[in-house]
Design a protein around this motif. Structure first.
Motif, PDB file in Angstrom:
ATOM      1  N   LEU A  92       3.745  -2.805   4.214  1.00 31.29           N
ATOM      2  CA  LEU A  92       2.849  -3.340   3.191  1.00 31.29           C
ATOM      3  C   LEU A  92       1.708  -4.144   3.807  1.00 31.29           C
ATOM      4  O   LEU A  92       0.609  -4.193   3.262  1.00 31.29           O
ATOM      5  CB  LEU A  92       3.644  -4.179   2.195  1.00 31.29           C
ATOM      6  CG  LEU A  92       4.721  -3.372   1.448  1.00 31.29           C
ATOM      7  CD1 LEU A  92       5.646  -4.295   0.679  1.00 31.29           C
ATOM      8  CD2 LEU A  92       4.103  -2.327   0.557  1.00 31.29           C
ATOM      9  N   SER A  93       1.945  -4.738   4.968  1.00 24.96           N
ATOM     10  CA  SER A  93       0.863  -5.425   5.695  1.00 24.96           C
ATOM     11  C   SER A  93      -0.154  -4.407   6.192  1.00 24.96           C
ATOM     12  O   SER A  93      -1.370  -4.628   6.101  1.00 24.96           O
ATOM     13  CB  SER A  93       1.428  -6.213   6.876  1.00 24.96           C
ATOM     14  OG  SER A  93       2.321  -7.193   6.427  1.00 24.96           O
ATOM     15  N   PHE A  94       0.357  -3.283   6.702  1.00 26.46           N
ATOM     16  CA  PHE A  94      -0.554  -2.229   7.152  1.00 26.46           C
ATOM     17  C   PHE A  94      -1.320  -1.625   5.974  1.00 26.46           C
ATOM     18  O   PHE A  94      -2.504  -1.305   6.096  1.00 26.46           O
ATOM     19  CB  PHE A  94       0.202  -1.156   7.936  1.00 26.46           C
ATOM     20  CG  PHE A  94       0.685  -1.640   9.283  1.00 26.46           C
ATOM     21  CD1 PHE A  94      -0.207  -2.007  10.279  1.00 26.46           C
ATOM     22  CD2 PHE A  94       2.041  -1.743   9.545  1.00 26.46           C
ATOM     23  CE1 PHE A  94       0.234  -2.462  11.516  1.00 26.46           C
ATOM     24  CE2 PHE A  94       2.495  -2.194  10.773  1.00 26.46           C
ATOM     25  CZ  PHE A  94       1.590  -2.550  11.766  1.00 26.46           C
ATOM     26  N   LEU A  95      -0.658  -1.489   4.822  1.00 29.25           N
ATOM     27  CA  LEU A  95      -1.339  -1.025   3.610  1.00 29.25           C
ATOM     28  C   LEU A  95      -2.488  -1.974   3.273  1.00 29.25           C
ATOM     29  O   LEU A  95      -3.594  -1.527   2.966  1.00 29.25           O
ATOM     30  CB  LEU A  95      -0.362  -0.964   2.430  1.00 29.25           C
ATOM     31  CG  LEU A  95      -1.007  -0.834   1.039  1.00 29.25           C
ATOM     32  CD1 LEU A  95      -1.590   0.543   0.834  1.00 29.25           C
ATOM     33  CD2 LEU A  95      -0.009  -1.168  -0.052  1.00 29.25           C
ATOM     34  N   THR A  96      -2.252  -3.260   3.363  1.00 31.27           N
ATOM     35  CA  THR A  96      -3.271  -4.260   3.065  1.00 31.27           C
ATOM     36  C   THR A  96      -4.445  -4.152   4.029  1.00 31.27           C
ATOM     37  O   THR A  96      -5.607  -4.152   3.615  1.00 31.27           O
ATOM     38  CB  THR A  96      -2.656  -5.670   3.116  1.00 31.27           C
ATOM     39  OG1 THR A  96      -1.637  -5.750   2.120  1.00 31.27           O
ATOM     40  CG2 THR A  96      -3.697  -6.748   2.900  1.00 31.27           C
ATOM     41  N   ILE A  97      -4.134  -4.044   5.311  1.00 33.24           N
ATOM     42  CA  ILE A  97      -5.186  -3.969   6.329  1.00 33.24           C
ATOM     43  C   ILE A  97      -6.024  -2.705   6.163  1.00 33.24           C
ATOM     44  O   ILE A  97      -7.213  -2.683   6.481  1.00 33.24           O
ATOM     45  CB  ILE A  97      -4.564  -4.087   7.738  1.00 33.24           C
ATOM     46  CG1 ILE A  97      -4.045  -5.521   7.921  1.00 33.24           C
ATOM     47  CG2 ILE A  97      -5.550  -3.705   8.823  1.00 33.24           C
ATOM     48  CD1 ILE A  97      -3.156  -5.715   9.126  1.00 33.24           C
ATOM     49  N   TYR A  98      -5.432  -1.662   5.602  1.00 29.70           N
ATOM     50  CA  TYR A  98      -6.167  -0.429   5.305  1.00 29.70           C
ATOM     51  C   TYR A  98      -6.934  -0.552   3.983  1.00 29.70           C
ATOM     52  O   TYR A  98      -8.112  -0.193   3.898  1.00 29.70           O
ATOM     53  CB  TYR A  98      -5.196   0.754   5.245  1.00 29.70           C
ATOM     54  CG  TYR A  98      -5.839   2.025   4.749  1.00 29.70           C
ATOM     55  CD1 TYR A  98      -6.642   2.796   5.581  1.00 29.70           C
ATOM     56  CD2 TYR A  98      -5.663   2.438   3.432  1.00 29.70           C
ATOM     57  CE1 TYR A  98      -7.248   3.948   5.123  1.00 29.70           C
ATOM     58  CE2 TYR A  98      -6.259   3.594   2.966  1.00 29.70           C
ATOM     59  CZ  TYR A  98      -7.055   4.346   3.805  1.00 29.70           C
ATOM     60  OH  TYR A  98      -7.657   5.488   3.345  1.00 29.70           O
ATOM     61  N   ALA A  99      -6.270  -1.052   2.944  1.00 32.19           N
ATOM     62  CA  ALA A  99      -6.842  -1.043   1.592  1.00 32.19           C
ATOM     63  C   ALA A  99      -8.027  -1.986   1.431  1.00 32.19           C
ATOM     64  O   ALA A  99      -8.952  -1.666   0.680  1.00 32.19           O
ATOM     65  CB  ALA A  99      -5.766  -1.382   0.562  1.00 32.19           C
ATOM     66  N   VAL A 100      -8.011  -3.114   2.106  1.00 29.06           N
ATOM     67  CA  VAL A 100      -9.107  -4.079   1.933  1.00 29.06           C
ATOM     68  C   VAL A 100     -10.448  -3.495   2.374  1.00 29.06           C
ATOM     69  O   VAL A 100     -11.413  -3.512   1.587  1.00 29.06           O
ATOM     70  CB  VAL A 100      -8.795  -5.423   2.634  1.00 29.06           C
ATOM     71  CG1 VAL A 100     -10.038  -6.299   2.722  1.00 29.06           C
ATOM     72  CG2 VAL A 100      -7.685  -6.154   1.893  1.00 29.06           C
TER      73      VAL A 100
END
Length: 128
Positions: A73-81
């Protein structure tokens, strides 16, 4: 930096991000205040996600001796932002909206639910 120090930093960034994100979901889009708060939200989310990557998983299986499933979910955040930011800048509001919803649901609601489960630090802080 210790796990506990990282956890405090993570909490100090994720709580205001949650409040701002919740506010942004329920208010008018595209206004100057939406854009300003959106930038603050994105910065807080990136900082929070980056901080969490330095925190070794405490529950479940480890990958590379450090990461757990919650780190996805941290990687999702770093991608999604960045996707959300550049989509809005380029006028692709549909993609911006999809990225922001994925960020809020994954980075806030799902991660927050996992963080509150027994055996996790936040659960211990709040309920034990």
């Amino acid at each position: 930096m210790s796990y506990l120090e990282l956890a405090y930093i993570h909490l100090v960034t994720v709580v205001p991000a949650f409040l701002i994100g919740t506010y942004l979901i329920f208010t008018k889009k595209g206004t100057p205040s939406h854009k300003r708060l959106g930038r603050v939200y994105m910065i807080l989310m990136l900082f929070s996600a980056t901080t969490s990557l330095f925190m070794e998983a405490q529950v479940g299986s480890l990958v590379l001796g450090h990461f757990g499933f919650i780190h996805l979910l941290s990687f999702l955040t770093i991608y999604a932002v960045p996707v959300a930011y550049f989509s809005a800048k380029n006028g692709n509001i549909k993609r911006h909206k999809m990225s922001m919803v994925a960020l809020y649901v994954g980075g806030m609601l799902v991660a927050g639910t996992f963080a509150l489960m027994p055996g996790r630090l936040l659960h211990d802080w709040l309920f034990v």
